[in-house]
Design a protein around this motif. Sequence first.
Motif, short mmCIF file in Angstrom:
data_model
loop_
_atom_site.label_atom_id
_atom_site.label_comp_id
_atom_site.label_asym_id
_atom_site.label_seq_id
_atom_site.Cartn_x
_atom_site.Cartn_y
_atom_site.Cartn_z
N ASP A 62 0.84 -1.20 0.00
CA ASP A 62 0.00 0.00 0.00
C ASP A 62 0.87 1.25 0.00
N ALA A 63 0.25 2.40 -0.09
CA ALA A 63 0.97 3.67 -0.20
C ALA A 63 1.90 3.90 0.99
N ARG A 64 1.45 3.57 2.21
CA ARG A 64 2.26 3.78 3.41
C ARG A 64 3.51 2.89 3.37
N THR A 65 3.33 1.64 2.97
CA THR A 65 4.46 0.72 2.88
C THR A 65 5.45 1.19 1.82
N SER A 66 4.93 1.59 0.68
CA SER A 66 5.77 2.08 -0.40
C SER A 66 6.56 3.31 0.01
N ARG A 67 5.92 4.25 0.68
CA ARG A 67 6.60 5.47 1.14
C ARG A 67 7.68 5.13 2.17
N ALA A 68 7.37 4.25 3.09
CA ALA A 68 8.35 3.86 4.10
C ALA A 68 9.57 3.22 3.43
N ARG A 69 9.34 2.35 2.46
CA ARG A 69 10.44 1.71 1.74
C ARG A 69 11.28 2.76 1.00
N GLN A 70 10.62 3.74 0.38
CA GLN A 70 11.35 4.80 -0.31
C GLN A 70 12.25 5.56 0.65
N ILE A 71 11.72 5.85 1.83
CA ILE A 71 12.51 6.58 2.84
C ILE A 71 13.69 5.74 3.30
N ALA A 72 13.46 4.46 3.54
CA ALA A 72 14.55 3.58 3.96
C ALA A 72 15.63 3.51 2.88
N MET A 73 15.20 3.38 1.63
CA MET A 73 16.16 3.36 0.51
C MET A 73 16.98 4.64 0.48
N TYR A 74 16.30 5.76 0.63
CA TYR A 74 16.97 7.07 0.63
C TYR A 74 18.00 7.16 1.76
N LEU A 75 17.60 6.74 2.96
CA LEU A 75 18.50 6.83 4.11
C LEU A 75 19.71 5.91 3.96
N ILE A 76 19.51 4.73 3.43
CA ILE A 76 20.64 3.83 3.21
C ILE A 76 21.58 4.44 2.17
N ASN A 77 21.02 5.02 1.13
CA ASN A 77 21.82 5.66 0.09
C ASN A 77 22.59 6.86 0.65
N THR A 78 21.92 7.72 1.37
CA THR A 78 22.55 8.98 1.80
C THR A 78 23.31 8.86 3.12
N SER A 79 22.69 8.30 4.14
CA SER A 79 23.33 8.25 5.46
C SER A 79 24.41 7.18 5.55
N VAL A 105 11.88 11.29 -2.31
CA VAL A 105 12.15 11.74 -0.93
C VAL A 105 12.80 13.12 -0.94
N GLU A 106 13.73 13.36 -1.85
CA GLU A 106 14.36 14.69 -1.95
C GLU A 106 13.30 15.77 -2.19
N GLU A 107 12.34 15.48 -3.07
CA GLU A 107 11.27 16.44 -3.35
C GLU A 107 10.38 16.66 -2.12
N LEU A 108 10.12 15.59 -1.37
CA LEU A 108 9.29 15.72 -0.17
C LEU A 108 9.99 16.51 0.93
N ARG A 109 11.30 16.60 0.87
CA ARG A 109 12.05 17.36 1.89
C ARG A 109 11.71 18.85 1.83
N ASP A 110 11.09 19.30 0.76
CA ASP A 110 10.65 20.69 0.68
C ASP A 110 9.52 20.98 1.65
N ILE A 111 8.86 19.94 2.16
CA ILE A 111 7.80 20.09 3.16
C ILE A 111 8.48 20.08 4.53
N ALA A 112 8.35 21.17 5.27
CA ALA A 112 9.09 21.36 6.53
C ALA A 112 8.87 20.22 7.53
N GLU A 113 7.63 19.80 7.72
CA GLU A 113 7.35 18.75 8.70
C GLU A 113 8.01 17.42 8.27
N PHE A 114 7.93 17.10 7.00
CA PHE A 114 8.55 15.88 6.49
C PHE A 114 10.07 15.96 6.69
#
Length: 142
Positions: A62-79, A105-114
């Motif tokens: 679902d959308a929540r699972t997909s978003r969480a996976r995207q964030i995890a991928m981003y963090l593994i790549n960057t951090s 995820v980079e685009e979502l970083r434009d949202i302050a809370e995210f």
Amino acid sequence: GVGPCLNLSANQKTKTQNFCLLNVSKGAAGSKTKLLYSFVNQMVAAAFELSAERLLQNERGDARTSRARQIAMYLINTSLSQSFVEVAEFYQRDRTTVSHACTVVEELRDIAEFDARLSELEKTIETVLTLLKTGEEVRNGC
């Protein structure tokens, strides 16, 4: 099975979350790196109140699972400074999927809370990396 557990605050205001590292074959090259991948995956899953295994499933979810996976991928790549190919192998996806996840995820970083919530996850990873480095220095007598 699970490996060593870290007791970290998943939500600083309410509860403490145990993060247990998924077992990785002991002799495998890069097993420490794979354990860090597993930690990030579990930390993000916990933040989304999902199981870590759900993020590793082959189907999109679902959308929540997909978003969480995207964030995890981003963090593994960057951090963790891992390539798209390395992240893709962990999630059994194509490298272009990881590239897309990082762009989203980079685009979502434009949202302050995210951005603020993502920064908290990044700080947790930085803390774990610092603790691991300090532990290695102690074991090596530095």
